[in-house]
Scaffold this motif. Structure first.
Motif, PDB file in Angstrom:
ATOM      1  N   ALA A 268       0.843  -1.206   0.000  1.00 46.42           N
ATOM      2  CA  ALA A 268       0.000   0.000   0.000  1.00 46.42           C
ATOM      3  C   ALA A 268       0.877   1.255   0.000  1.00 46.42           C
ATOM      4  CB  ALA A 268      -0.943  -0.006   1.206  1.00 46.42           C
ATOM      5  N   ILE A 269       2.005   1.216   0.696  1.00 48.17           N
ATOM      6  CA  ILE A 269       2.949   2.337   0.685  1.00 48.17           C
ATOM      7  C   ILE A 269       3.479   2.534  -0.737  1.00 48.17           C
ATOM      8  CG2 ILE A 269       5.236   3.102   1.470  1.00 48.17           C
ATOM      9  CD1 ILE A 269       4.554   1.672   4.170  1.00 48.17           C
ATOM     10  N   LYS A 270       3.778   1.448  -1.417  1.00 43.59           N
ATOM     11  CA  LYS A 270       4.237   1.523  -2.804  1.00 43.59           C
ATOM     12  C   LYS A 270       3.175   2.202  -3.676  1.00 43.59           C
ATOM     13  CE  LYS A 270       4.933  -1.415  -6.841  1.00 43.59           C
ATOM     14  NZ  LYS A 270       5.051  -2.784  -7.344  1.00 43.59           N
ATOM     15  N   ARG A 271       1.923   1.783  -3.547  1.00 43.43           N
ATOM     16  CA  ARG A 271       0.845   2.369  -4.349  1.00 43.43           C
ATOM     17  C   ARG A 271       0.697   3.864  -4.066  1.00 43.43           C
ATOM     18  NH1 ARG A 271      -1.404  -2.546  -2.949  1.00 43.43           N
ATOM     19  NH2 ARG A 271      -2.728  -1.630  -1.340  1.00 43.43           N
ATOM     20  N   TRP A 272       0.800   4.252  -2.789  1.00 45.42           N
ATOM     21  CA  TRP A 272       0.728   5.667  -2.431  1.00 45.42           C
ATOM     22  C   TRP A 272       1.865   6.437  -3.095  1.00 45.42           C
ATOM     23  CZ3 TRP A 272       3.965   9.143  -0.084  1.00 45.42           C
ATOM     24  CH2 TRP A 272       3.390  10.364   0.301  1.00 45.42           C
ATOM     25  N   GLY A 273       3.083   5.895  -2.999  1.00 45.01           N
ATOM     26  CA  GLY A 273       4.247   6.551  -3.599  1.00 45.01           C
ATOM     27  C   GLY A 273       4.094   6.729  -5.097  1.00 45.01           C
ATOM     28  N   LEU A 274       3.580   5.699  -5.774  1.00 45.52           N
ATOM     29  CA  LEU A 274       3.373   5.790  -7.221  1.00 45.52           C
ATOM     30  C   LEU A 274       2.281   6.793  -7.572  1.00 45.52           C
ATOM     31  CD1 LEU A 274       3.670   2.014  -8.128  1.00 45.52           C
ATOM     32  CD2 LEU A 274       5.224   3.837  -8.870  1.00 45.52           C
TER      33      LEU A 274
ATOM     34  N   LYS B 179       3.889  10.596  -5.444  1.00 50.08           N
ATOM     35  CA  LYS B 179       5.260  11.105  -5.353  1.00 50.08           C
ATOM     36  C   LYS B 179       6.187  10.707  -6.499  1.00 50.08           C
ATOM     37  CE  LYS B 179       4.975  13.376  -1.543  1.00 50.08           C
ATOM     38  NZ  LYS B 179       5.130  14.819  -1.566  1.00 50.08           N
ATOM     39  N   PHE B 180       6.064   9.504  -7.003  1.00 54.93           N
ATOM     40  CA  PHE B 180       7.079   8.995  -7.913  1.00 54.93           C
ATOM     41  C   PHE B 180       6.453   8.449  -9.188  1.00 54.93           C
ATOM     42  CE2 PHE B 180       8.296   8.161  -3.486  1.00 54.93           C
ATOM     43  CZ  PHE B 180       9.352   9.052  -3.385  1.00 54.93           C
ATOM     44  N   GLN B 181       7.025   8.813 -10.311  1.00 56.59           N
ATOM     45  CA  GLN B 181       6.579   8.249 -11.574  1.00 56.59           C
ATOM     46  C   GLN B 181       7.610   7.197 -11.953  1.00 56.59           C
ATOM     47  OE1 GLN B 181       5.758  11.194 -14.498  1.00 56.59           O
ATOM     48  NE2 GLN B 181       4.619   9.771 -15.764  1.00 56.59           N
ATOM     49  N   ASN B 182       7.205   5.930 -11.903  1.00 50.17           N
ATOM     50  CA  ASN B 182       8.128   4.833 -12.160  1.00 50.17           C
ATOM     51  C   ASN B 182       7.343   3.698 -12.804  1.00 50.17           C
ATOM     52  OD1 ASN B 182       9.793   2.552 -11.969  1.00 50.17           O
ATOM     53  ND2 ASN B 182      10.786   3.311 -10.122  1.00 50.17           N
TER      54      ASN B 182
ATOM     55  N   ARG C  99       4.639  -1.714 -12.882  1.00 52.27           N
ATOM     56  CA  ARG C  99       4.354  -3.013 -13.506  1.00 52.27           C
ATOM     57  C   ARG C  99       4.870  -4.188 -12.676  1.00 52.27           C
ATOM     58  NH1 ARG C  99       6.390  -0.278 -18.003  1.00 52.27           N
ATOM     59  NH2 ARG C  99       8.324  -1.435 -17.797  1.00 52.27           N
ATOM     60  N   ALA C 100       5.872  -3.944 -11.846  1.00 54.31           N
ATOM     61  CA  ALA C 100       6.551  -5.025 -11.123  1.00 54.31           C
ATOM     62  C   ALA C 100       5.749  -5.500  -9.918  1.00 54.31           C
ATOM     63  CB  ALA C 100       7.934  -4.562 -10.659  1.00 54.31           C
ATOM     64  N   ILE C 101       5.891  -6.771  -9.642  1.00 54.05           N
ATOM     65  CA  ILE C 101       5.367  -7.362  -8.418  1.00 54.05           C
ATOM     66  C   ILE C 101       6.526  -7.385  -7.435  1.00 54.05           C
ATOM     67  CG2 ILE C 101       4.404  -9.456  -7.375  1.00 54.05           C
ATOM     68  CD1 ILE C 101       3.259 -10.090 -10.208  1.00 54.05           C
ATOM     69  N   CYS C 102       6.341  -6.765  -6.280  1.00 58.63           N
ATOM     70  CA  CYS C 102       7.445  -6.600  -5.315  1.00 58.63           C
ATOM     71  C   CYS C 102       8.168  -7.910  -5.018  1.00 58.63           C
ATOM     72  CB  CYS C 102       6.930  -5.976  -4.027  1.00 58.63           C
ATOM     73  SG  CYS C 102       6.435  -4.260  -4.205  1.00 58.63           S
TER      74      CYS C 102
END
Length: 118
Positions: free
Chosen positions: A93-99, A102-105, A110-113
């Motif tokens: 969920a932190i990753k989704r928030w960052g994307l 905050k961050f365009q990546n 596309r990646a699965i952690c």
């Protein structure tokens, strides 16, 4: 504040390297990882801090340690408990928030952690 669940939870997972360690234990096909493997993957973490965090996470029940003392020296491996695996959902969920904010990546999007090399 001492009884606030958020504060108490942050005291467990808010220390430097804690989330990184949990994510590394989640990554890959192999569920158990040895100390040196974690140290290598995490890069700049010192052995002392890694040892402290692993001990803290084990005490809190987010990870467990399996020791094979039938060989010399004994082989220790760490793995996520059910609680730790459940916490990985929060990391995602932190990753989704960052994307989102905050961050365009595109690669990260596309990646699965679990299979990410970054």
């Amino acid at each position: 504040m001492k009884d606030c669940t958020v504060y108490k939870t942050m005291n467990i997972i808010g220390k430097r390297w804690t989330i990184h360690i949990l994510l590394e234990l989640h990554k890959g096909e192999k569920k158990e990882k040895r100390f040196n493997e974690l140290k290598r993957k995490l890069g700049y973490i010192t052995p002392k801090i890694l040892s402290e965090r692993l001990t803290e996470l084990e005490i809190e029940g987010l990870i467990a340690k399996k020791v094979d003392d039938s060989i010399k020296p004994p082989k220790s491996e760490y793995y996520l408990t059910e609680s730790g695996t459940d916490f990985v959902k929060i990391i995602q969920a932190i990753k989704r928030w960052g994307l989102k904010w905050k961050f365009q990546n595109e690669e990260c999007e596309r990646a699965i952690c679990m299979y990410c090399d970054h």
